[in-house]
Scaffold this motif. Structure first.
Motif, short mmCIF file in Angstrom:
data_model
loop_
_atom_site.label_atom_id
_atom_site.label_comp_id
_atom_site.label_asym_id
_atom_site.label_seq_id
_atom_site.Cartn_x
_atom_site.Cartn_y
_atom_site.Cartn_z
N PRO A 236 0.80 -1.23 0.00
CA PRO A 236 0.00 0.00 0.00
C PRO A 236 0.83 1.28 0.00
N SER A 237 1.99 1.25 0.63
CA SER A 237 2.82 2.45 0.72
C SER A 237 3.35 2.92 -0.63
N GLU A 238 3.32 2.03 -1.65
CA GLU A 238 3.88 2.36 -2.97
C GLU A 238 2.79 2.60 -4.02
N ARG A 239 1.53 2.55 -3.63
CA ARG A 239 0.47 2.56 -4.64
C ARG A 239 0.17 3.93 -5.23
N SER A 240 0.84 4.96 -4.72
CA SER A 240 0.76 6.27 -5.37
C SER A 240 2.02 6.58 -6.16
N ASN A 241 2.93 5.62 -6.24
CA ASN A 241 4.14 5.77 -7.03
C ASN A 241 3.77 5.59 -8.50
N PRO A 242 4.05 6.56 -9.37
CA PRO A 242 3.62 6.45 -10.76
C PRO A 242 4.27 5.32 -11.53
N TYR A 243 5.39 4.78 -11.03
CA TYR A 243 5.97 3.61 -11.69
C TYR A 243 5.20 2.34 -11.34
N ALA A 244 4.39 2.40 -10.29
CA ALA A 244 3.48 1.30 -9.97
C ALA A 244 2.09 1.57 -10.52
N ALA A 245 1.64 2.82 -10.42
CA ALA A 245 0.32 3.24 -10.86
C ALA A 245 0.48 4.45 -11.77
N PRO A 246 0.66 4.25 -13.07
CA PRO A 246 0.96 5.37 -13.97
C PRO A 246 -0.04 6.52 -13.90
N LEU A 247 -1.30 6.23 -13.59
CA LEU A 247 -2.29 7.30 -13.52
C LEU A 247 -1.96 8.30 -12.42
N ALA A 248 -1.16 7.89 -11.46
CA ALA A 248 -0.79 8.78 -10.35
C ALA A 248 0.24 9.82 -10.76
N VAL A 249 0.78 9.74 -11.97
CA VAL A 249 1.82 10.67 -12.38
C VAL A 249 1.32 12.10 -12.45
N GLY A 250 0.02 12.27 -12.74
CA GLY A 250 -0.54 13.61 -12.82
C GLY A 250 -0.25 14.28 -14.15
N ASP A 251 1.01 14.43 -14.48
CA ASP A 251 1.40 15.09 -15.73
C ASP A 251 2.39 14.21 -16.49
N PRO A 252 1.91 13.46 -17.48
CA PRO A 252 2.81 12.59 -18.24
C PRO A 252 3.41 13.26 -19.47
N ALA A 253 3.37 14.59 -19.55
CA ALA A 253 3.91 15.29 -20.71
C ALA A 253 5.33 14.85 -20.99
N GLY A 254 5.62 14.62 -22.26
CA GLY A 254 6.95 14.20 -22.66
C GLY A 254 7.13 12.71 -22.73
N ALA A 255 6.12 11.94 -22.32
CA ALA A 255 6.19 10.48 -22.45
C ALA A 255 6.04 10.10 -23.91
N ALA A 256 6.38 8.86 -24.22
CA ALA A 256 6.32 8.37 -25.59
C ALA A 256 4.89 8.39 -26.11
N PRO A 257 4.69 8.58 -27.42
CA PRO A 257 3.35 8.43 -28.01
C PRO A 257 2.75 7.09 -27.62
N ALA A 258 1.42 7.05 -27.53
CA ALA A 258 0.76 5.88 -26.96
C ALA A 258 -0.37 5.36 -27.84
N LEU A 259 -0.49 4.04 -27.86
CA LEU A 259 -1.69 3.35 -28.32
C LEU A 259 -2.28 2.66 -27.11
N VAL A 260 -3.54 2.95 -26.79
CA VAL A 260 -4.23 2.33 -25.65
C VAL A 260 -5.44 1.60 -26.18
N ILE A 261 -5.53 0.31 -25.87
CA ILE A 261 -6.66 -0.52 -26.27
C ILE A 261 -7.38 -0.98 -25.01
N VAL A 262 -8.70 -0.81 -24.98
CA VAL A 262 -9.50 -1.24 -23.84
C VAL A 262 -10.69 -2.06 -24.32
N ALA A 263 -11.28 -2.80 -23.39
CA ALA A 263 -12.45 -3.63 -23.67
C ALA A 263 -13.60 -3.20 -22.78
N GLY A 264 -14.80 -3.18 -23.34
CA GLY A 264 -15.95 -2.66 -22.61
C GLY A 264 -16.35 -3.46 -21.39
N HIS A 265 -16.15 -4.80 -21.44
CA HIS A 265 -16.54 -5.66 -20.33
C HIS A 265 -15.32 -6.09 -19.51
#
Length: 327
Positions: A236-265
């Motif tokens: 639990p102590s590491e779950r706000s670390n963006p290397y564990a939870a990328p959404l926690a980074v807040g500002d990912p500006a400068g990261a590599a271009p991304a393709l994100v694929i998700v599924a509805g279910h």
């Protein structure tokens, strides 16, 4: 808000068959039996012939060895330049950081190698709970940097190296992209990838999103299994670390271009969408593709799902575009 979309017909048939097996959950059998059972599952992907594969080990960050499998496409690959140098995809398998291996994702890597015309290097990072965060991300950074450092030997362009993965592997690919962006300390940093391919990635440890609640049971990955994975991998102590939870980074500006694929279910749908939006809002070129009638794990099931083949072909088309030779 979740769309009221039913499972696509092929996906519904697969889910019905899987649920009818009545297999015990990972959390019921423990991580060792879960691993063995995952390895023994019949492959759901079509077998694709490629030019060559090579198994070898590369140095890890903690004196450990990292097993890798190197896949080469045939002659005339789409991302070859005039000298025959290719683009490369460094791939990290899914499995909640606890199960999965090079072998369980062999068919996905074969397919992407041929469809995209790239060298694929699949990395067998250390698994939890024996090796908790940050062991896996450290291994993935080390494997990526090894590819860059040995680009000439591999016949790839070090400026045309992408990272990618599914589920926990998507989490690790996103973390590699962030760690490279951040220019971490010497020995930990990775060269900036040309693209990050995130297939239904884990990006957070929030297990109360609308998609997590709506898809908590019955769609292969369950909410309770995801919590079990979390507890094995990350304290639990590491779950706000963006290397564990990328959404926690807040500002990912400068990261590599991304393709994100998700599924509805998919219980993980909302966090994948949220991360794609966070990337785009920060000015990172991002393509978000949703398959509303699919479930977590569909991407590798090309033997049974036409949309799995479609998703792999789309992924390959973006890899070809982003890893095309300069000029």
């Amino acid at each position: 808000m979740l769309l009221a979309v039913t499972l696509e017909a092929e996906a519904s048939a697969v889910i019905d068959q899987l649920n009818a097996l009545g297999r015990p959950s990972f959390e019921d059998v423990g991580h060792e039996r879960a691993r063995a059972g995952f390895e023994e599952m019949p492959p759901a992907g079509e077998f694709v012939e490629i030019a060559t594969t090579e198994d070898r080990t590369v140095p890890g960050p903690d004196g450990n060895d990292i097993a890798v499998r190197i896949y080469r496409p045939g002659e005339g690959a789409a991302t070859a330049d005039d000298s025959g140098t290719l683009g490369c995809l460094v791939y990290f398998h899914g499995g909640g950081w606890v199960v999965g291996s090079i072998q369980t994702h062999d068919r996905t890597c074969r397919s992407l190698t041929m469809l995209a015309g790239v060298v694929t290097v699949s990395a067998d990072y250390r698994l939890a709970p024996e090796h908790r965060f940050p062991a896996a991300i450290d291994d993935c950074c080390a494997a990526t940097q090894w590819v860059v450092d040995h680009a000439g030997e591999l016949g790839v362009d070090p400026a045309r190296v992408a990272v990618g993965g599914d589920s926990a592997g998507g989490n690790l690919a996103a973390a590699v992209a962030l760690k490279c962006r951040d220019g971490a300390a010497a020995g930990e940093a990775c060269s900036q990838p040309a693209l990050q391919v995130l297939v239904y990635p884990v990006t957070d440890f929030e297990r109360n999103t609308p998609s997590m609640i709506a898809n908590a049971e019955g769609y292969l990955l369950t909410r309770s299994t995801m919590t079990w994975f979390d507890d094995h991998y990350c304290p639990p102590s590491e779950r706000s670390n963006p290397y564990a939870a990328p959404l926690a980074v807040g500002d990912p500006a400068g990261a590599a271009p991304a393709l994100v694929i998700v599924a509805g279910h998919d219980p993980l749908r909302d966090e994948g969408v949220a991360y794609a939006h966070q990337l785009a809002d920060a000015g990172v070129p991002t393509t978000l593709i949703e398959y509303p009638g699919q479930f977590h794990g569909f991407f590798g099931m090309t033997r049974f799902l036409s949309q799995a083949r479609e998703a792999q072909e789309l992924t390959a088309s973006i890899l070809r575009r982003e890893l095309a030779p300069a000029g």
